[in-house]
Design an enzyme around this catalytic site. Sequence first.
Site, PDB file in Angstrom:
ATOM      1  N   SER A 104       0.780  -1.240   0.000  1.00 41.53           N
ATOM      2  CA  SER A 104       0.000   0.000   0.000  1.00 41.53           C
ATOM      3  C   SER A 104       0.812   1.290   0.000  1.00 41.53           C
ATOM      4  O   SER A 104       0.225   2.361  -0.130  1.00 41.53           O
ATOM      5  CB  SER A 104      -0.962   0.019   1.198  1.00 41.53           C
ATOM      6  OG  SER A 104      -2.145  -0.673   0.890  1.00 41.53           O
ATOM      7  N   LYS A 107       0.266   3.906  -2.692  1.00 36.67           N
ATOM      8  CA  LYS A 107      -0.657   5.046  -2.620  1.00 36.67           C
ATOM      9  C   LYS A 107       0.070   6.391  -2.563  1.00 36.67           C
ATOM     10  O   LYS A 107      -0.524   7.430  -2.878  1.00 36.67           O
ATOM     11  CB  LYS A 107      -1.591   4.885  -1.419  1.00 36.67           C
ATOM     12  CG  LYS A 107      -2.553   3.705  -1.539  1.00 36.67           C
ATOM     13  CD  LYS A 107      -3.492   3.619  -0.337  1.00 36.67           C
ATOM     14  CE  LYS A 107      -4.525   2.501  -0.492  1.00 36.67           C
ATOM     15  NZ  LYS A 107      -3.959   1.157  -0.325  1.00 36.67           N
ATOM     16  N   SER A 298      -5.939   4.240   4.175  1.00 36.13           N
ATOM     17  CA  SER A 298      -5.447   3.265   3.199  1.00 36.13           C
ATOM     18  C   SER A 298      -6.626   2.702   2.402  1.00 36.13           C
ATOM     19  O   SER A 298      -6.790   1.485   2.258  1.00 36.13           O
ATOM     20  CB  SER A 298      -4.668   2.129   3.870  1.00 36.13           C
ATOM     21  OG  SER A 298      -3.862   1.459   2.919  1.00 36.13           O
TER      22      SER A 298
END
Length: 463
Positions: A104, A107, A298
């Site tokens: 993640s 991102k 997230s």
Amino acid sequence: MAAVLVLVVGVGAALVLVRPGPIDGWLGGADPATTAAPDPAPRPVLAVASDSAPMPTPAGVKAAIDKLNVSAALGERLHLEIIDLKTGEVLDARAPQEPTVPASVTKLVTAVTVLAARGPAYRIPTVAVAGANPGEVVLVGGGDPTLAGGKTGYYPGAARLDVLAEQVRKALGGTAPTKVIVDGSLYSGPAHEPGWDSDIPTGGYGGTISALMIDGARNDPKSGQGYAERSAEPELAAGRAFAAALGLPASAVSAGRAPRAGAASGAATAAEPAAGAELARVESAPMVRLVELMLEQSDNFLAEALARQVALVQGKPASFAGSGEAMKEVLAELGLPAEGTELADGSGLSRDNRIAPRLLTEILQLAADPSRPDLSGLFAGLPVAAWSGTLRERYGDQARAGAGAVRAKTGTLSGVHAISGVVTTADGRVLAFAILADRVPHSADPQVALDRIAAALAGCGCR
């Protein structure tokens, strides 16, 4: 109205909460009628930083990390870079230019590219247009996953379908709505990225990606952060909520395409809106706020939506592949080191993504540059250690020195753990870091090991 205070990090400046002129404009101007709820109070700043704080030495940083002996928890394959945010000087680097699976922390790439491509003030529209026949209304998705199905949605400050429905009733005048057609054709390609683990589409953290959905495709907008049951047919779910707001039954909803504006209507009169004519429009919170929500929570659905906004700006298909190509183009335009970068999605759920630590630290340094205030919104969304987002429950016990001094994006897949962000040292110097491990032993506690690294930087002068 969106949050009125935004964290701005200037190279060489202390970390402070301010609202300078341009950011005021990015956040203001929303119609109160389109918002579901006021935004929460702004989050606290990081530990106090100082322009004159002494910079750590490479030897000091390396010694602080080496003595932690984290290889048992993170494996022998560790990719890492730590830089001084003000000068860009590299303080420690271990395979910093070798792309690896980022999870993640992808991102961060999505955030910087969409802020650069769309700008922090851009709002994603959702429109309703007249159908081919009297009373038909087409709900056209513009890619806003925060759209609220009712007066109280999941996302603060979201556009609302009930507001859109009221506008439609006024636009139709004496014509009663009879049918709702949902159009999510803005996106193309598969609804699930092929590199996702098999449980992701049904596991509550990912799902069907569509240009038309409400409340991040949640079946229940009251679902908390993180896991939530998601609709397998988000377009129809949005259509049913819109139909209810128009006083129509769920049976009045079907999938289709909006007619081309100006197309002949089956029973047009002077009083009837032309087929394809816009009847109503609502808009999301500003892009800077959407980026903040994506990073703090997230949010995978938001990330995929924002990646597709980059594709639309760059003239690419609004698909997984098109978004990846577009984001790489924007990285190159920003002068960031994208060699070897592979972007299969915008959320980091795909194991086909490849990002090197150096790209992440240079993104953070660029976003901190006072000459690029349009990118500074990236910092407002980074979770604060032991306080907010995905770091709320972390940085205790062995890593307590990092509490309040670390602000970072985390990444987790089976066997993959990562973290990237900024940390203020004990002397008040701000460092940027990226730490990625892609062969983590299953029996280890990698999150604590990652937290201990950043905490060691927070707890020492490292000289």
